[in-house]
Motif scaffolding. Structure first.
Motif, short mmCIF file in Angstrom:
data_model
loop_
_atom_site.label_atom_id
_atom_site.label_comp_id
_atom_site.label_asym_id
_atom_site.label_seq_id
_atom_site.Cartn_x
_atom_site.Cartn_y
_atom_site.Cartn_z
N GLN A 539 18.71 1.48 49.82
CA GLN A 539 19.84 1.38 48.44
C GLN A 539 20.85 0.04 50.25
OE1 GLN A 539 21.98 4.14 47.12
NE2 GLN A 539 21.22 2.77 45.37
N HIS A 540 20.39 -0.11 51.40
CA HIS A 540 21.30 -0.96 52.92
C HIS A 540 21.46 -2.34 51.82
CE1 HIS A 540 22.49 -2.38 56.36
NE2 HIS A 540 21.72 -3.49 56.31
N PHE A 541 20.23 -3.33 52.11
CA PHE A 541 20.88 -3.89 51.44
C PHE A 541 21.26 -4.67 49.72
CE2 PHE A 541 16.85 -4.61 53.50
CZ PHE A 541 17.45 -4.92 54.47
N ALA A 542 21.56 -3.67 48.73
CA ALA A 542 22.14 -3.48 47.99
C ALA A 542 23.79 -3.16 47.86
CB ALA A 542 21.57 -2.55 47.01
N ALA A 543 24.08 -2.40 49.09
CA ALA A 543 25.41 -1.72 49.31
C ALA A 543 26.35 -3.05 50.14
CB ALA A 543 25.11 -0.40 50.49
N LEU A 544 25.17 -3.31 50.88
CA LEU A 544 25.75 -4.50 51.97
C LEU A 544 25.65 -6.13 50.88
CD1 LEU A 544 26.92 -5.63 54.70
CD2 LEU A 544 24.55 -6.03 55.59
N GLY A 545 25.46 -6.24 50.44
CA GLY A 545 25.37 -7.55 49.02
C GLY A 545 24.14 -8.36 49.59
N VAL A 546 22.83 -8.31 51.06
CA VAL A 546 22.49 -9.37 51.25
C VAL A 546 21.27 -9.52 49.72
CG1 VAL A 546 20.60 -9.42 52.91
CG2 VAL A 546 22.96 -8.37 53.29
N ARG A 547 20.87 -10.50 50.02
CA ARG A 547 19.89 -11.20 48.49
C ARG A 547 18.26 -10.93 48.98
NH1 ARG A 547 19.34 -15.91 48.01
NH2 ARG A 547 20.60 -16.50 49.92
N VAL A 548 17.63 -9.89 48.38
CA VAL A 548 16.95 -9.84 48.20
C VAL A 548 15.63 -10.98 47.76
CG1 VAL A 548 14.17 -7.66 48.29
CG2 VAL A 548 16.70 -7.07 48.82
N LEU A 549 14.99 -11.55 48.96
CA LEU A 549 14.11 -12.99 48.32
C LEU A 549 12.70 -12.39 47.69
CD1 LEU A 549 14.98 -15.34 51.45
CD2 LEU A 549 15.64 -14.52 49.26
N SER A 550 12.01 -11.75 48.45
CA SER A 550 10.60 -10.93 47.90
C SER A 550 10.01 -9.82 48.80
CB SER A 550 9.83 -12.54 48.32
OG SER A 550 9.56 -12.15 49.81
N GLY A 551 9.32 -9.22 47.50
CA GLY A 551 9.06 -7.63 47.86
C GLY A 551 10.30 -6.72 47.30
N ARG A 552 10.66 -5.48 48.04
CA ARG A 552 11.88 -4.64 47.94
C ARG A 552 12.52 -4.12 48.54
NH1 ARG A 552 10.11 -0.01 49.66
NH2 ARG A 552 7.24 0.07 49.87
N GLU A 553 13.26 -3.03 49.29
CA GLU A 553 13.75 -2.13 49.44
C GLU A 553 13.66 -0.91 49.85
OE1 GLU A 553 17.60 -1.62 50.25
OE2 GLU A 553 19.29 -3.03 48.21
N PHE A 554 13.71 -0.42 51.10
CA PHE A 554 13.13 1.11 51.51
C PHE A 554 13.42 1.72 50.55
CE2 PHE A 554 14.06 -0.78 55.97
CZ PHE A 554 12.72 -1.87 56.61
N THR A 555 12.72 2.77 50.69
CA THR A 555 13.01 4.07 49.72
C THR A 555 12.63 5.38 50.76
OG1 THR A 555 10.55 4.15 49.12
CG2 THR A 555 11.84 2.54 48.11
N GLU A 556 13.01 6.59 49.81
CA GLU A 556 12.78 7.63 50.98
C GLU A 556 11.23 8.09 51.67
OE1 GLU A 556 15.35 9.23 51.80
OE2 GLU A 556 17.20 8.68 50.88
N SER A 557 10.20 8.00 51.20
CA SER A 557 9.13 7.64 51.39
C SER A 557 9.65 6.89 52.62
CB SER A 557 8.34 7.09 50.08
OG SER A 557 6.51 6.69 50.62
N ASP A 558 9.18 5.55 52.82
CA ASP A 558 9.24 4.68 53.81
C ASP A 558 10.10 5.00 54.55
OD1 ASP A 558 8.20 2.03 52.23
OD2 ASP A 558 10.37 1.88 51.52
N VAL A 559 11.21 5.84 54.68
CA VAL A 559 11.47 6.50 55.73
C VAL A 559 10.96 7.42 56.32
CG1 VAL A 559 14.49 7.65 56.32
CG2 VAL A 559 13.89 6.22 54.25
N LYS A 560 10.76 8.28 55.32
CA LYS A 560 9.92 9.65 55.90
C LYS A 560 8.46 9.03 57.11
CE LYS A 560 7.61 13.80 54.40
NZ LYS A 560 7.21 14.80 53.38
N HIS A 561 7.80 8.61 56.62
CA HIS A 561 6.90 8.06 57.26
C HIS A 561 6.89 6.65 58.20
CE1 HIS A 561 5.23 9.16 53.13
NE2 HIS A 561 3.97 10.52 53.72
#
Length: 806
Positions: A539-561
């Protein structure tokens, strides 16, 4: 001596006989000298204050270097190596900034400390105001000793006469206060003003970050005192040898590290780079004093014109030229001396204005403008200059006038004096126009910067910065603390997104960079580049207000691996031009691990407005990042400042021994990159207000005096049928004939000055016509206001009284 005393006595009597003239002249010079005193006091405190320390000629900084770049800081083990093995120095001490948690009455607050070696204060020959300094016994004692600042002792601890039994609780440990330092002591350089000094050797007992004691943590600045007879070159040679030994013994951390000795008389490199800017600023402020001198010279010319009969009689009675000059110069010196005393009051009052220009950083800052011999000498020089310069032209004119012209009421000499006064007024208006144009340019630059899109939404975001490891938390406990805080803040009404990151844009400190390349290629090829690294959570980009142009943000699974990455649009365009970046693979470092790109986000401004485009790579926030500073970003609805207290309350509910942390809105954080434009705008605005005030006084004085000299003429015009409107226009016309050339010259000067400061402007041209038109219009309006009262006096002329005076 008796003659001088007599001249001063007559000068004082003459000035007291004209209180209005004297008060105006004193106030004018006091403003000019006062603002110069404040400016030089700031320069003196920041640049030359370290050279005032006892034995400063043998003191110097020992600064770390990494390769060819300055790093300033060294690690604790490296400091011990230099301190124990050097023979060129009587002593080597170290200092480092550290925030601590102060517990009082069940609440915690952040306290800024300076952690110093036990020999630091004694090596600098500091004299405590109360109590004592650190001793070697404090290292081995069971209790932790501390020395506090005068401000902290008075404001927070009551300011008792005795320090016996005084204690504070820092990071959960009882600390005994053994001394209070003088109010003007901050250390050998910089603006940082600590609340408390703690022995570096007892850092581990304060539950502080254990990583600070490792060789990889470079955070200490060293100061050394040379032994008698040792030159800086000899000391540098020994330091090079000791650095080489460290590099051989610890190649992993010290292979590219070294240190260099900088004598204190040369100034700290971090501050020395400001010296040219401050000297330029002082030169600019000197123009205000010059305008004030022109103003007083105009007043003295008017005064000399009134006394030309007296001066002519003195000459007729056989007085020499020097004897005629002495009363005029004596009056000017008395005015300057009174102005010098008044300027110190003005300086003391206006010194607080410097606090408005302080760097918007979350550390205590103070520029202590003390009165020393250097400042007293500067004020004395200003008084002498302001005493002689305004009197030169009136004195010369007085000695050049012959006896007959001096005895005539309407003489050619009076016309010459009038032309000289007019020239002074034109110069004042020109100078004030330059200041006005510069202030407006920097103000527009500031507003343009504030309106710039940094690549994310700053309106509804707050940032909490905290370093739990400073207060006894290890990385695992710090991660647990911050994740618990995120869940609590996320549950607050009005909070829409919360995320963690190792840092967020507009931070204070060095950027983290890494090498990266596309695919599985290494950095030996042409595809290798550098990018600024951020470690962020879900949720970093949603919280900061940075536009995601393509793809997605990190999930907890991404943080774990940890095998994913998000990159900026600029990075994607550089590595895969014309291709889709999502799904591609990146190699981090020359031979580092590979990660897959899962998202592309908009480019951002992360340090300064107007910076060139940079590449960014965002990696999942791992547990190792929690060993250092951590930032939490929260996006809210409604007024962001209303959420500051609730967020801090949630942190205290988790651990009441922690300080509530620093919480700012993102708009407040943007004050850091806007600081330079804001400071320049404020500086020139102050100079502009003073110079416009002085120019207005000068124009008013000349116009009012001219009207008083033309009383008979205006009476005759009124008797012949001239209307009040005609009389007002005559006076306004005379004022405009002075204002117009002054404004024109000022605009030319502002255009030339704009080319010098063009690189400091953002979003506005140095020759912006709108800005110059606004400066000219405002100066013209002020000029008309200055002529309003004399014009009204001319319109009200009584022809009967005027003819009787004739």
């Amino acid at each position: 001596m008796d003659t001088l005393r007599l001249d001063l006595k007559y000068a004082i009597r003459a000035l007291l006989g004209r209180p209005g003239f004297s008060a105006l002249a004193v106030l004018t010079l006091a403003l000019g000298i006062g603002v110069n005193t404040v400016a030089f006091g700031a320069l003196n405190a920041l640049i030359y204050k370290p050279t005032s320390l006892p034995g400063a000629e043998s003191l110097g900084w020992i600064l770390g270097r990494v390769g060819a770049s300055e790093a300033d800081a060294v690690s604790w083990p490296d400091y011990r190596h230099f301190a124990q093995n050097s023979r060129s120095f009587e002593a080597i001490a170290a200092e480092g900034r550290l925030p601590l948690s102060l517990q009082r009455e069940g609440a915690a607050e952040q306290l800024w400390s300076l952690v110093v070696s036990t020999n630091y204060l004694s090596m600098l020959d500091v004299r405590p105001e109360r109590g004592r300094l650190f001793t070697p016994d404090d290292v081995r004692a069971s209790e932790i000793a501390a020395v506090v600042s005068h401000r902290f002792w008075n404001n927070r601890l009551g300011g008792a006469e005795s320090i016996a039994g005084s204690t504070v609780t820092l990071n959960g440990r009882m600390v005994s206060i053994v001394g209070v330092l003088p109010d003007d002591f901050q250390g050998p350089g910089g603006l940082f003003e600590p609340d408390i000094w703690i022995p570096l050797e007892r850092l581990d007992a304060l539950n502080a970050r254990r990583e600070l004691l490792n060789r990889t943590a470079t955070w200490l600045t060293m100061v050394g005192r040379l032994r008698e007879g040792v030159t800086p070159q000899q000391a540098q040679g020994e330091l090079d040898s000791l650095s080489a030994r460290l590099a051989a013994d610890f190649p992993a951390t010290n292979e590219s590290r070294s240190v260099r000795f900088v004598p204190m008389r040369d100034g700290h490199p971090d501050v020395r780079v400001l010296a040219p800017v401050m000297w330029i600023a002082l030169a600019v402020v000197a123009l205000v004093l010059l305008i004030a001198c022109f103003n007083v010279a105009s007043l003295l010319l008017a005064r000399a014109s009134e006394r030309r009969r007296e001066l002519g009689v003195r000459s007729a009675l056989g007085a020499s030229r020097i004897r005629v000059l002495r009363p005029l110069i004596a009056e000017s010196l008395v005015l300057a001396l009174a102005s010098g005393i008044a300027s110190l009051i003005v300086a003391m009052w206006s010194a607080d204005l410097l606090a408005t220009f302080s760097l918007p950083a979350p550390i205590p800052q103070r520029l202590h403008i003390g009165v020393d011999l250097r400042l007293i000498g500067f004020v004395a020089a200003m008084v002498a200059l302001a005493g002689v310069l305004p009197a030169l032209v009136p004195a010369v004119n007085a000695t050049r006038a012959d006896l007959l012209s001096s005895l005539r009421t309407d003489s050619a000499a009076a016309g010459t004096r009038s032309r000289t006064r007019n020239g002074f007024v034109i110069a004042q208006i020109a100078g004030s126009t330059v200041f006005l144009a510069a202030a407006l340019l920097f103000a527009r630059s500031y507003l343009a910067g504030a309106a710039t899109d940094p690549g994310f939404d700053t309106r509804q975001a707050l940032v909490l910065e905290l370093t739990p490891s400073t207060y006894g938390y290890d990385a695992v406990r710090s991660e647990s603390l911050m994740r618990t805080l995120v869940e609590r803040v996320r549950a607050l009404p009005g909070v829409t997104a919360v995320a963690l990151a190792d840092r967020v844009p507009f931070y204070v400190g060095m950027a983290r960079e890494l090498q990266l390349s596309a695919g599985d290629s290494d950095c030996a090829g042409p595809d290798c580049g550098r990018a600024i690294r951020y470690d962020v959570g879900p949720q970093h980009f949603a919280a900061l207000g940075v536009r995601v142009l393509s793809g997605r943000e990190f999930t907890e699974s991404d943080v774990k691996h940890g095998a994913a990455a998000v990159i900026s649009a600029g990075t994607a365009a550089r590595l895969w031009p014309g291709r889709r970046a999502v799904g591609q693979w990146l190699r981090l470092g020359q031979v580092g691990r590979q990660v897959q790109v899962i998202g592309v986000v908009a480019d951002i401004t992360h340090r300064g407005l107007g910076e060139p485009p940079k590449s960014y790579v965002y990696l999942p926030l791992g547990v190792d990042a929690f060993a250092g500073p951590i930032s939490m970003v929260a996006r809210v609805t409604g007024e962001p400042t209303a959420f500051i207290a609730p967020i801090q309350a949630q942190l205290l509910a988790i651990d009441s021994s922690l300080p509530p942390g620093t919480v700012h809105t993102m708009e407040q954080r943007m004050e850091l990159p806007l600081w330079a434009a804001r400071t320049m705008a404020g500086f020139f605005l102050i100079c502009g207000v003073l110079s416009v005030t002085l120019a207005t006084i000068g124009l008013f004085g000349v116009t009012y005096y001219a009207v008083s000299q033309r009383t008979r003429e205006f009476g005759i015009r009124t008797a012949l049928g001239a209307t009040p409107r005609t009389m007002i226009w005559l006076v306004l016309h005379d004022g405009l004939t002075l204002a117009a050339p002054g404004i024109a010259l000022g605009l030319c000067g502002a255009l030339a000055a704009g080319r010098v400061v063009a690189n400091l402007l953002y979003g506005v041209s140095a020759s912006d016509p709108l800005t110059f038109a606004a400066a000219a219009g405002f100066q013209l309006m002020v000029a008309l206001l200055a002529c309003a009262l004399p014009a009204a006096r001319a319109a009200a002329s009584d022809p009967i009284r005027a003819l009787r005076q004739g």
